[in-house]
Design a protein around this motif. Sequence first.
Motif, PDB file in Angstrom:
ATOM      1  N   TRP A  82       0.855  -1.199   0.000  1.00  0.00           N
ATOM      2  CA  TRP A  82       0.000   0.000   0.000  1.00  0.00           C
ATOM      3  C   TRP A  82       0.886   1.243   0.000  1.00  0.00           C
ATOM      4  CZ3 TRP A  82      -3.071  -1.467   5.066  1.00  0.00           C
ATOM      5  CH2 TRP A  82      -3.592  -2.761   4.928  1.00  0.00           C
ATOM      6  N   ARG A  85       2.787   1.655  -3.371  1.00  0.00           N
ATOM      7  CA  ARG A  85       1.892   2.175  -4.415  1.00  0.00           C
ATOM      8  C   ARG A  85       1.584   3.653  -4.198  1.00  0.00           C
ATOM      9  NH1 ARG A  85      -3.663  -0.465  -6.876  1.00  0.00           N
ATOM     10  NH2 ARG A  85      -4.163   1.271  -8.239  1.00  0.00           N
ATOM     11  N   ASP A  86       1.288   4.022  -2.953  1.00  0.00           N
ATOM     12  CA  ASP A  86       0.996   5.427  -2.642  1.00  0.00           C
ATOM     13  C   ASP A  86       2.177   6.331  -2.993  1.00  0.00           C
ATOM     14  OD1 ASP A  86      -1.521   4.850  -1.699  1.00  0.00           O
ATOM     15  OD2 ASP A  86      -0.967   4.936   0.423  1.00  0.00           O
ATOM     16  N   ARG A  89       2.846   6.729  -6.702  1.00  0.00           N
ATOM     17  CA  ARG A  89       1.828   7.615  -7.298  1.00  0.00           C
ATOM     18  C   ARG A  89       2.081   9.064  -6.891  1.00  0.00           C
ATOM     19  NH1 ARG A  89      -3.371   5.467  -5.549  1.00  0.00           N
ATOM     20  NH2 ARG A  89      -2.895   6.473  -3.578  1.00  0.00           N
ATOM     21  N   HIS A  90       2.363   9.273  -5.604  1.00  0.00           N
ATOM     22  CA  HIS A  90       2.594  10.621  -5.094  1.00  0.00           C
ATOM     23  C   HIS A  90       3.771  11.299  -5.804  1.00  0.00           C
ATOM     24  CE1 HIS A  90       3.147  13.959  -2.370  1.00  0.00           C
ATOM     25  NE2 HIS A  90       4.344  13.525  -2.005  1.00  0.00           N
ATOM     26  N   TYR A 125       7.980  10.407   3.286  1.00  0.00           N
ATOM     27  CA  TYR A 125       7.465   9.233   3.984  1.00  0.00           C
ATOM     28  C   TYR A 125       7.578   9.389   5.501  1.00  0.00           C
ATOM     29  CZ  TYR A 125       6.952   4.606   5.916  1.00  0.00           C
ATOM     30  OH  TYR A 125       6.540   3.557   6.689  1.00  0.00           O
ATOM     31  N   TYR A 129       3.695  11.154   5.291  1.00  0.00           N
ATOM     32  CA  TYR A 129       2.843  10.070   4.810  1.00  0.00           C
ATOM     33  C   TYR A 129       1.856   9.633   5.894  1.00  0.00           C
ATOM     34  CZ  TYR A 129       1.294   5.632   2.883  1.00  0.00           C
ATOM     35  OH  TYR A 129       0.508   4.604   2.411  1.00  0.00           O
ATOM     36  N   HIS A 131      -0.329   6.598   7.012  1.00  0.00           N
ATOM     37  CA  HIS A 131      -0.614   5.167   6.824  1.00  0.00           C
ATOM     38  C   HIS A 131      -2.118   4.924   6.883  1.00  0.00           C
ATOM     39  CE1 HIS A 131       3.236   2.855   6.921  1.00  0.00           C
ATOM     40  NE2 HIS A 131       3.699   4.022   7.331  1.00  0.00           N
ATOM     41  N   ALA A 132      -2.531   3.798   6.312  1.00  0.00           N
ATOM     42  CA  ALA A 132      -3.959   3.473   6.246  1.00  0.00           C
ATOM     43  C   ALA A 132      -4.597   3.367   7.630  1.00  0.00           C
ATOM     44  CB  ALA A 132      -4.152   2.165   5.478  1.00  0.00           C
TER      45      ALA A 132
END
Length: 245
Positions: A82, A85-86, A89-90, A125, A129, A131-132
């Motif tokens: 996850w 991928r984030d 994309r970012h 990060y 960032y 996290h989910a």
Amino acid sequence: MLPEIKLQGDVDIAALSPLLRGMFLSVAYADGEGGIGLTATGAMNRKFVHWAAVHFLWPGFTAEDLYSMNKVLNESDMPPLWVVRDMTRHLKLLRRKKDVLLPTRRGREFLVNPNAFFDLIATDYLYSYVHATEREEEVRARLRWWRMFLNLLNIKSREGCTPMDLVKILYPDMAPLSDTEMTIEAWELKSDLQYGVFQRLCWLGLLYEAREGLTLLQDGLFHKTPLWAACLQLESDTQSDIGVH
């Protein structure tokens, strides 16, 4: 003011940083395989998730670890994916085109010289960032503490330390408590440090956890990797010990 992350030493970042290695391998896979296939719901397909589990070599999330919990692997079963991928994309390293993720021009520049992107990846990060499992407010609230966290760990991780060791320094009133009392009283504090600070530094590659011979519920000792000294200059670099006053 947040400590600056600026790579200056000559270290093998791909070997030390699970995050950079995962991002590099994902973009390289997309470049070499005609893209990363997506499911109807937009998740990375099982073919790539299995490949990532085998090749990422992510501590705590190796293929053996992941398949011990699931017979088949979907993107949702591999939390590091996850983040990878984030972040791709970012930073606009991958873009979606219909049912695949493809490398961008910037993504191909990243493949040529991933080290040149490390400072940006690490800063975003570590400090920004979400996290989910977190809320944006938690990440923002942590910003004012990062300088202290990093200086404490700069000293304490030389010999190895645990999240609970940091709790005892930050909250000295808890130090006299028994292990059982500490577990109950400091569970939330320890969890915040473990996932908000220690995990981030491990996934980035600045710390590693020595877990040999431990059970799943036991905490390992965290130590600095060579990447720490190569990208961080802190006030505590010349200090032999540190406390909170």
